[in-house]
Design a protein around this motif. Structure first.
Motif, PDB file in Angstrom:
ATOM      1  N   GLN A  90      39.108   6.829 -24.858  1.00  0.00           N
ATOM      2  CA  GLN A  90      39.065   5.509 -25.212  1.00  0.00           C
ATOM      3  C   GLN A  90      38.474   4.550 -24.107  1.00  0.00           C
ATOM      4  OE1 GLN A  90      39.913   3.974 -28.596  1.00  0.00           O
ATOM      5  NE2 GLN A  90      38.426   2.505 -27.515  1.00  0.00           N
ATOM      6  N   ASN A  91      38.822   4.986 -22.925  1.00  0.00           N
ATOM      7  CA  ASN A  91      38.161   4.455 -21.752  1.00  0.00           C
ATOM      8  C   ASN A  91      36.564   4.691 -21.772  1.00  0.00           C
ATOM      9  OD1 ASN A  91      41.100   5.675 -19.865  1.00  0.00           O
ATOM     10  ND2 ASN A  91      40.560   3.372 -20.378  1.00  0.00           N
ATOM     11  N   LEU A  92      36.271   6.002 -22.096  1.00  0.00           N
ATOM     12  CA  LEU A  92      34.866   6.255 -21.943  1.00  0.00           C
ATOM     13  C   LEU A  92      34.102   5.338 -23.126  1.00  0.00           C
ATOM     14  CD1 LEU A  92      33.308   9.891 -21.859  1.00  0.00           C
ATOM     15  CD2 LEU A  92      32.367   8.120 -23.320  1.00  0.00           C
ATOM     16  N   ILE A  93      34.675   4.946 -24.140  1.00  0.00           N
ATOM     17  CA  ILE A  93      34.178   4.194 -25.176  1.00  0.00           C
ATOM     18  C   ILE A  93      33.918   2.608 -24.734  1.00  0.00           C
ATOM     19  CG2 ILE A  93      34.389   3.225 -27.375  1.00  0.00           C
ATOM     20  CD1 ILE A  93      36.016   6.030 -28.348  1.00  0.00           C
ATOM     21  N   ASP A  94      34.902   2.331 -24.127  1.00  0.00           N
ATOM     22  CA  ASP A  94      35.193   0.998 -23.753  1.00  0.00           C
ATOM     23  C   ASP A  94      34.515   0.798 -22.178  1.00  0.00           C
ATOM     24  OD1 ASP A  94      36.973   0.650 -25.862  1.00  0.00           O
ATOM     25  OD2 ASP A  94      38.450   0.712 -24.674  1.00  0.00           O
ATOM     26  N   ARG A  95      34.339   1.566 -21.472  1.00  0.00           N
ATOM     27  CA  ARG A  95      33.792   1.232 -20.045  1.00  0.00           C
ATOM     28  C   ARG A  95      32.575   2.135 -19.853  1.00  0.00           C
ATOM     29  NH1 ARG A  95      38.243  -0.521 -16.971  1.00  0.00           N
ATOM     30  NH2 ARG A  95      36.557  -0.963 -15.441  1.00  0.00           N
ATOM     31  N   GLU A  96      32.434   3.314 -20.171  1.00  0.00           N
ATOM     32  CA  GLU A  96      31.257   4.094 -19.726  1.00  0.00           C
ATOM     33  C   GLU A  96      30.009   3.841 -20.862  1.00  0.00           C
ATOM     34  OE1 GLU A  96      31.779   8.052 -18.395  1.00  0.00           O
ATOM     35  OE2 GLU A  96      34.042   7.506 -18.620  1.00  0.00           O
ATOM     36  N   LEU A  97      30.250   3.943 -22.115  1.00  0.00           N
ATOM     37  CA  LEU A  97      29.297   3.928 -22.967  1.00  0.00           C
ATOM     38  C   LEU A  97      28.352   2.550 -22.954  1.00  0.00           C
ATOM     39  CD1 LEU A  97      30.780   5.242 -26.501  1.00  0.00           C
ATOM     40  CD2 LEU A  97      29.108   6.317 -24.666  1.00  0.00           C
ATOM     41  N   PRO A  98      28.896   1.288 -22.713  1.00  0.00           N
ATOM     42  CA  PRO A  98      28.217   0.159 -22.419  1.00  0.00           C
ATOM     43  C   PRO A  98      27.093   0.491 -21.309  1.00  0.00           C
ATOM     44  CG  PRO A  98      30.351  -0.596 -22.834  1.00  0.00           C
ATOM     45  CD  PRO A  98      30.450   0.959 -22.589  1.00  0.00           C
ATOM     46  N   LEU A  99      27.443   1.061 -20.307  1.00  0.00           N
ATOM     47  CA  LEU A  99      26.579   1.369 -19.146  1.00  0.00           C
ATOM     48  C   LEU A  99      25.572   2.376 -19.473  1.00  0.00           C
ATOM     49  CD1 LEU A  99      29.015   1.739 -16.215  1.00  0.00           C
ATOM     50  CD2 LEU A  99      27.593  -0.208 -16.653  1.00  0.00           C
ATOM     51  N   PHE A 100      26.006   3.257 -20.327  1.00  0.00           N
ATOM     52  CA  PHE A 100      25.077   4.335 -20.771  1.00  0.00           C
ATOM     53  C   PHE A 100      24.024   3.720 -21.684  1.00  0.00           C
ATOM     54  CE2 PHE A 100      23.749   7.511 -24.027  1.00  0.00           C
ATOM     55  CZ  PHE A 100      23.555   8.508 -23.380  1.00  0.00           C
ATOM     56  N   ASP A 101      24.563   2.978 -22.466  1.00  0.00           N
ATOM     57  CA  ASP A 101      23.566   2.182 -23.415  1.00  0.00           C
ATOM     58  C   ASP A 101      22.348   1.355 -22.834  1.00  0.00           C
ATOM     59  OD1 ASP A 101      25.148   3.328 -25.712  1.00  0.00           O
ATOM     60  OD2 ASP A 101      25.701   1.114 -26.031  1.00  0.00           O
ATOM     61  N   ALA A 102      22.732   0.833 -21.679  1.00  0.00           N
ATOM     62  CA  ALA A 102      21.865  -0.017 -20.853  1.00  0.00           C
ATOM     63  C   ALA A 102      20.938   0.817 -19.915  1.00  0.00           C
ATOM     64  CB  ALA A 102      22.545  -1.000 -20.027  1.00  0.00           C
ATOM     65  N   SER A 103      21.261   2.004 -19.733  1.00  0.00           N
ATOM     66  CA  SER A 103      20.480   2.824 -18.704  1.00  0.00           C
ATOM     67  C   SER A 103      19.325   3.673 -19.229  1.00  0.00           C
ATOM     68  CB  SER A 103      21.425   3.856 -18.117  1.00  0.00           C
ATOM     69  OG  SER A 103      21.734   4.721 -18.949  1.00  0.00           O
ATOM     70  N   ASP A 104      19.288   3.723 -20.651  1.00  0.00           N
ATOM     71  CA  ASP A 104      18.036   4.533 -21.382  1.00  0.00           C
ATOM     72  C   ASP A 104      17.826   5.862 -20.933  1.00  0.00           C
ATOM     73  OD1 ASP A 104      15.893   4.540 -22.899  1.00  0.00           O
ATOM     74  OD2 ASP A 104      14.392   4.136 -21.366  1.00  0.00           O
ATOM     75  N   PRO A 105      18.984   6.573 -21.000  1.00  0.00           N
ATOM     76  CA  PRO A 105      19.011   8.193 -20.489  1.00  0.00           C
ATOM     77  C   PRO A 105      17.951   8.840 -21.413  1.00  0.00           C
ATOM     78  CG  PRO A 105      20.871   7.661 -21.390  1.00  0.00           C
ATOM     79  CD  PRO A 105      20.174   6.316 -21.414  1.00  0.00           C
ATOM     80  N   ASP A 106      17.523   9.912 -21.001  1.00  0.00           N
ATOM     81  CA  ASP A 106      17.099  10.860 -21.785  1.00  0.00           C
ATOM     82  C   ASP A 106      18.038  12.172 -22.195  1.00  0.00           C
ATOM     83  OD1 ASP A 106      14.221  10.018 -21.698  1.00  0.00           O
ATOM     84  OD2 ASP A 106      14.360  10.386 -19.436  1.00  0.00           O
ATOM     85  N   PHE A 107      18.975  12.337 -21.318  1.00  0.00           N
ATOM     86  CA  PHE A 107      20.094  13.511 -21.508  1.00  0.00           C
ATOM     87  C   PHE A 107      21.393  12.989 -21.039  1.00  0.00           C
ATOM     88  CE2 PHE A 107      18.613  15.120 -17.551  1.00  0.00           C
ATOM     89  CZ  PHE A 107      19.662  15.918 -17.073  1.00  0.00           C
ATOM     90  N   THR A 108      22.314  13.840 -21.328  1.00  0.00           N
ATOM     91  CA  THR A 108      23.675  13.502 -20.802  1.00  0.00           C
ATOM     92  C   THR A 108      24.621  14.905 -21.002  1.00  0.00           C
ATOM     93  OG1 THR A 108      25.592  12.123 -20.778  1.00  0.00           O
ATOM     94  CG2 THR A 108      24.719  12.809 -22.933  1.00  0.00           C
ATOM     95  N   THR A 109      25.875  15.001 -20.062  1.00  0.00           N
ATOM     96  CA  THR A 109      26.590  16.038 -20.142  1.00  0.00           C
ATOM     97  C   THR A 109      27.941  15.267 -20.679  1.00  0.00           C
ATOM     98  OG1 THR A 109      27.023  15.838 -17.830  1.00  0.00           O
ATOM     99  CG2 THR A 109      25.581  17.617 -18.612  1.00  0.00           C
ATOM    100  N   LEU A 110      28.737  15.793 -21.378  1.00  0.00           N
ATOM    101  CA  LEU A 110      30.084  15.148 -21.760  1.00  0.00           C
ATOM    102  C   LEU A 110      31.355  16.112 -21.510  1.00  0.00           C
ATOM    103  CD1 LEU A 110      31.769  12.783 -23.146  1.00  0.00           C
ATOM    104  CD2 LEU A 110      31.179  14.152 -25.376  1.00  0.00           C
ATOM    105  N   LEU A 111      32.189  15.729 -20.405  1.00  0.00           N
ATOM    106  CA  LEU A 111      33.299  16.643 -20.141  1.00  0.00           C
ATOM    107  C   LEU A 111      34.532  15.447 -20.409  1.00  0.00           C
ATOM    108  CD1 LEU A 111      34.016  18.982 -17.332  1.00  0.00           C
ATOM    109  CD2 LEU A 111      35.712  17.840 -18.853  1.00  0.00           C
ATOM    110  N   ILE A 112      35.186  15.321 -21.398  1.00  0.00           N
ATOM    111  CA  ILE A 112      36.320  14.456 -21.716  1.00  0.00           C
ATOM    112  C   ILE A 112      37.306  14.995 -22.543  1.00  0.00           C
ATOM    113  CG2 ILE A 112      35.464  13.586 -23.695  1.00  0.00           C
ATOM    114  CD1 ILE A 112      36.800  11.394 -20.760  1.00  0.00           C
TER     115      ILE A 112
END
Length: 239
Positions: A89-111
């Motif tokens: 839930q923290n990731l959804i609330d706090r990390e995803l907005p930053l992710f959205d704005a960064s225009d990345p090409d790929f990611t890793t997810l460990l949660i």
């Protein structure tokens, strides 16, 4: 304006240039082969992604980025938004907005470890994991450029004894890891299983950080050795 540091690895020497970075972002590290546009990378997760117990340079996302460059895959690690103690839930609330704005090409997810520690049900964890993956895939140009990593078995570290859970830690984490693996399979996404590897911390204090709870830099380096080949396979086709 924030400043982004782009590094060029050329003839064994590292040259760094500055460039503008959008507000709210922080470039932590990254390397680029001369003449190639780097793949923009933003890792997502908790203490196991920010790598509590090690320096930023010793974190597995930083090591992976460096080694990808050395293998001819230009990568720019934009920043690492993961934080110790955070749940899905923290990731959804706090990390995803930053992710959205960064225009990345790929990611890793460990949660997920903090979900289990805080008593989040498997049903809610699975629901949140799907929300996260749906959101990531809606932003990525290539929806398959997501590398999932299973949750470590923290039952083997000394500090685990101070936690009082109603259930077996290993079994609980395994159940959550099965959700991660099943979702990766359903979406045809790569997944790296580090669970068994992390159990080696039980007999090797050098693999445990001073807090007795988190992995040491040496342990994170072992994770990176497992994660790197999967990242090469996932990204290699693009370059």
């Amino acid at each position: 304006m924030k400043i982004e540091i782009i590094c060029l690895l050329k003839r064994g020497l590292l040259f760094c240039l500055s460039a503008g970075l959008s507000s709210g972002m922080k470039a932590q590290s990254g390397h680029q082969d001369a003449g190639s546009k780097p793949l923009r990378y933003v890792p997502l997760g908790d203490s196991y992604t920010i790598c509590e117990g090690a320096s930023a340079a010793e974190s597995w996302p930083a090591l992976m980025s460096k080694h990808l460059v050395e293998k001819g895959i230009p990568v720019l690690l934009l920043f690492n938004p993961a934080r110790t103690g955070w749940t899905t839930q923290n990731l959804i609330d706090r990390e995803l907005p930053l992710f959205d704005a960064s225009d990345p090409d790929f990611t890793t997810l460990l949660i997920g470890v903090n979900d289990w520690v805080q008593g989040v049900s498997a049903t809610v964890f699975a629901k949140n994991l799907n929300i996260i993956l749906d959101r990531i895939q809606s932003k990525l140009k290539d929806k398959q450029k997501i590398l999932l990593i299973t949750i470590p078995d923290f039952s083997v570290v000394p500090a685990a004894a101070s936690f009082h859970f109603s259930g077996d830690i290993s079994k609980g984490i395994t159940a959550f890891d099965e959700i991660v693996t099943a979702e990766a399979r359903a979406r045809k996404l790569p997944v790296v299983d580090i669970f068994s590897l992390t159990q080696q911390m039980k007999n090797n204090s050098a693999l445990i950080a001073r807090d007795g709870l988190h992995p040491s830099a040496a342990e994170y380096a072992l994770w990176e050795k497992l994660i790197l080949p999967a990242a090469v396979k996932m990204l290699g086709a693009a370059h």
